[in-house]
Design a protein around this motif. Structure first.
Motif, PDB file in Angstrom:
ATOM      1  N   LEU A 121       0.829  -1.205   0.000  1.00  9.17           N
ATOM      2  CA  LEU A 121       0.000   0.000   0.000  1.00  9.17           C
ATOM      3  C   LEU A 121       0.864   1.256   0.000  1.00  9.17           C
ATOM      4  N   LEU A 122       1.934   1.231   0.781  1.00  7.59           N
ATOM      5  CA  LEU A 122       2.849   2.380   0.798  1.00  7.59           C
ATOM      6  C   LEU A 122       3.469   2.622  -0.567  1.00  7.59           C
ATOM      7  N   LEU A 123       3.888   1.559  -1.223  1.00  4.42           N
ATOM      8  CA  LEU A 123       4.475   1.691  -2.564  1.00  4.42           C
ATOM      9  C   LEU A 123       3.460   2.261  -3.551  1.00  4.42           C
ATOM     10  N   GLU A 124       2.224   1.780  -3.465  1.00 12.46           N
ATOM     11  CA  GLU A 124       1.178   2.298  -4.350  1.00 12.46           C
ATOM     12  C   GLU A 124       0.953   3.787  -4.103  1.00 12.46           C
ATOM     13  N   ARG A 125       0.898   4.165  -2.857  1.00 11.45           N
ATOM     14  CA  ARG A 125       0.667   5.575  -2.515  1.00 11.45           C
ATOM     15  C   ARG A 125       1.833   6.445  -2.973  1.00 11.45           C
ATOM     16  N   ARG A 126       3.044   5.956  -2.742  1.00 10.38           N
ATOM     17  CA  ARG A 126       4.243   6.726  -3.123  1.00 10.38           C
ATOM     18  C   ARG A 126       4.416   6.818  -4.632  1.00 10.38           C
ATOM     19  N   SER A 127       3.747   5.932  -5.353  1.00  8.25           N
ATOM     20  CA  SER A 127       3.819   5.999  -6.817  1.00  8.25           C
ATOM     21  C   SER A 127       2.788   6.987  -7.369  1.00  8.25           C
ATOM     22  N   GLY A 128       2.032   7.632  -6.473  1.00  8.95           N
ATOM     23  CA  GLY A 128       1.106   8.674  -6.893  1.00  8.95           C
ATOM     24  C   GLY A 128      -0.347   8.271  -6.960  1.00  8.95           C
ATOM     25  N   GLN A 129      -0.663   7.050  -6.583  1.00  2.59           N
ATOM     26  CA  GLN A 129      -2.062   6.619  -6.625  1.00  2.59           C
ATOM     27  C   GLN A 129      -2.849   7.280  -5.491  1.00  2.59           C
ATOM     28  N   THR A 130      -4.121   7.513  -5.748  1.00  6.85           N
ATOM     29  CA  THR A 130      -4.969   8.118  -4.716  1.00  6.85           C
ATOM     30  C   THR A 130      -5.390   7.051  -3.714  1.00  6.85           C
ATOM     31  N   TRP A 131      -5.758   7.523  -2.514  1.00  8.41           N
ATOM     32  CA  TRP A 131      -6.248   6.585  -1.500  1.00  8.41           C
ATOM     33  C   TRP A 131      -7.518   5.901  -1.980  1.00  8.41           C
ATOM     34  N   THR A 132      -8.348   6.638  -2.697  1.00  8.09           N
ATOM     35  CA  THR A 132      -9.586   6.048  -3.205  1.00  8.09           C
ATOM     36  C   THR A 132      -9.288   4.874  -4.130  1.00  8.09           C
ATOM     37  N   ASP A 133      -8.347   5.055  -5.029  1.00  4.37           N
ATOM     38  CA  ASP A 133      -7.977   3.968  -5.942  1.00  4.37           C
ATOM     39  C   ASP A 133      -7.365   2.793  -5.183  1.00  4.37           C
ATOM     40  N   ILE A 134      -6.494   3.099  -4.241  1.00  2.31           N
ATOM     41  CA  ILE A 134      -5.808   2.040  -3.482  1.00  2.31           C
ATOM     42  C   ILE A 134      -6.807   1.218  -2.678  1.00  2.31           C
ATOM     43  N   VAL A 135      -7.645   1.904  -1.924  1.00  2.00           N
ATOM     44  CA  VAL A 135      -8.597   1.221  -1.050  1.00  2.00           C
ATOM     45  C   VAL A 135      -9.659   0.481  -1.868  1.00  2.00           C
ATOM     46  N   SER A 136     -10.073   1.060  -2.970  1.00  2.85           N
ATOM     47  CA  SER A 136     -11.088   0.421  -3.818  1.00  2.85           C
ATOM     48  C   SER A 136     -10.610  -0.908  -4.381  1.00  2.85           C
ATOM     49  N   ARG A 137      -9.330  -1.018  -4.646  1.00  2.00           N
ATOM     50  CA  ARG A 137      -8.780  -2.243  -5.228  1.00  2.00           C
ATOM     51  C   ARG A 137      -8.283  -3.243  -4.191  1.00  2.00           C
ATOM     52  N   GLU A 138      -8.208  -2.819  -2.942  1.00  2.00           N
ATOM     53  CA  GLU A 138      -7.653  -3.713  -1.914  1.00  2.00           C
ATOM     54  C   GLU A 138      -8.561  -4.925  -1.721  1.00  2.00           C
ATOM     55  N   THR A 139      -7.934  -6.097  -1.717  1.00  2.00           N
ATOM     56  CA  THR A 139      -8.693  -7.333  -1.516  1.00  2.00           C
ATOM     57  C   THR A 139      -8.828  -7.626  -0.027  1.00  2.00           C
ATOM     58  N   ARG A 140      -9.871  -8.361   0.287  1.00  2.00           N
ATOM     59  CA  ARG A 140     -10.118  -8.755   1.675  1.00  2.00           C
ATOM     60  C   ARG A 140      -9.339 -10.011   2.009  1.00  2.00           C
ATOM     61  N   PRO A 141      -8.966 -10.170   3.244  1.00  2.00           N
ATOM     62  CA  PRO A 141      -9.210  -9.250   4.355  1.00  2.00           C
ATOM     63  C   PRO A 141      -8.283  -8.033   4.262  1.00  2.00           C
ATOM     64  N   LEU A 142      -8.852  -6.875   4.573  1.00  2.00           N
ATOM     65  CA  LEU A 142      -8.086  -5.634   4.601  1.00  2.00           C
ATOM     66  C   LEU A 142      -7.051  -5.698   5.725  1.00  2.00           C
ATOM     67  N   VAL A 143      -6.042  -4.859   5.632  1.00  2.00           N
ATOM     68  CA  VAL A 143      -5.008  -4.815   6.672  1.00  2.00           C
ATOM     69  C   VAL A 143      -5.649  -4.595   8.036  1.00  2.00           C
ATOM     70  N   VAL A 144      -6.552  -3.650   8.114  1.00  2.00           N
ATOM     71  CA  VAL A 144      -7.183  -3.338   9.398  1.00  2.00           C
ATOM     72  C   VAL A 144      -8.033  -4.510   9.896  1.00  2.00           C
ATOM     73  N   GLU A 145      -8.632  -5.265   8.985  1.00  2.00           N
ATOM     74  CA  GLU A 145      -9.414  -6.439   9.390  1.00  2.00           C
ATOM     75  C   GLU A 145      -8.500  -7.516   9.971  1.00  2.00           C
ATOM     76  N   ARG A 146      -7.355  -7.723   9.349  1.00  2.00           N
ATOM     77  CA  ARG A 146      -6.394  -8.702   9.879  1.00  2.00           C
ATOM     78  C   ARG A 146      -5.951  -8.310  11.288  1.00  2.00           C
ATOM     79  N   ILE A 147      -5.655  -7.044  11.463  1.00  2.00           N
ATOM     80  CA  ILE A 147      -5.179  -6.569  12.769  1.00  2.00           C
ATOM     81  C   ILE A 147      -6.278  -6.723  13.827  1.00  2.00           C
TER      82      ILE A 147
END
Length: 117
Positions: free
Chosen positions: A31-57
């Motif tokens: 996720l950090l790499l995606e963000r640092r490459s210029g992607q928006t949080w909306t794009d990153i979170v929309s594509r994230e597969t489950r379980p999300l990081v926060v769900e795992r934690i």
């Protein structure tokens, strides 16, 4: 359940949680790499597969709380079985004697002695 079995279950749960947290860490780095490459949080979170990081934690925290509690209770019961006083158990665990008394009473569905025969 006895103390040894509760401790074994805690070890098993810790191993499972380490695996879950390792996966969460790897995904967090992605996720950090995606963000640092210029992607928006909306794009990153929309594509994230489950379980999300926060769900795992959240799952790890809940399972560790349950397994840790079961171990603490069985450990306290084992110490009580070795004739260790509630005050001493409380000091060993770093909690109040009232907390140990409550812990020892949990799940005790043995009927209280009655004055009637």
């Amino acid at each position: 359940m006895d103390a040894e079995r509760a401790l074994q279950e805690l070890v098993t749960e810790l191993d499972r949680c380490v695996e879950e947290l390792t996966l969460a860490r790897v995904r967090s780095e992605e996720l950090l790499l995606e963000r640092r490459s210029g992607q928006t949080w909306t794009d990153i979170v929309s594509r994230e597969t489950r379980p999300l990081v926060v769900e795992r934690i959240s799952t790890v925290l809940a399972s560790l709380a349950g397994a840790g509690h079961a171990w603490r209770r069985e450990e306290a019961l084992a110490l009580q079985g070795e004739q260790v006083s509630i005050n001493r158990i409380a000091a060993m665990f770093g909690v109040t004697r009232q907390r140990i008394s409550s812990l020892l009473r949990e799940g005790d569905d043995t009927p209280a002695p009655s004055d009637e025969l």
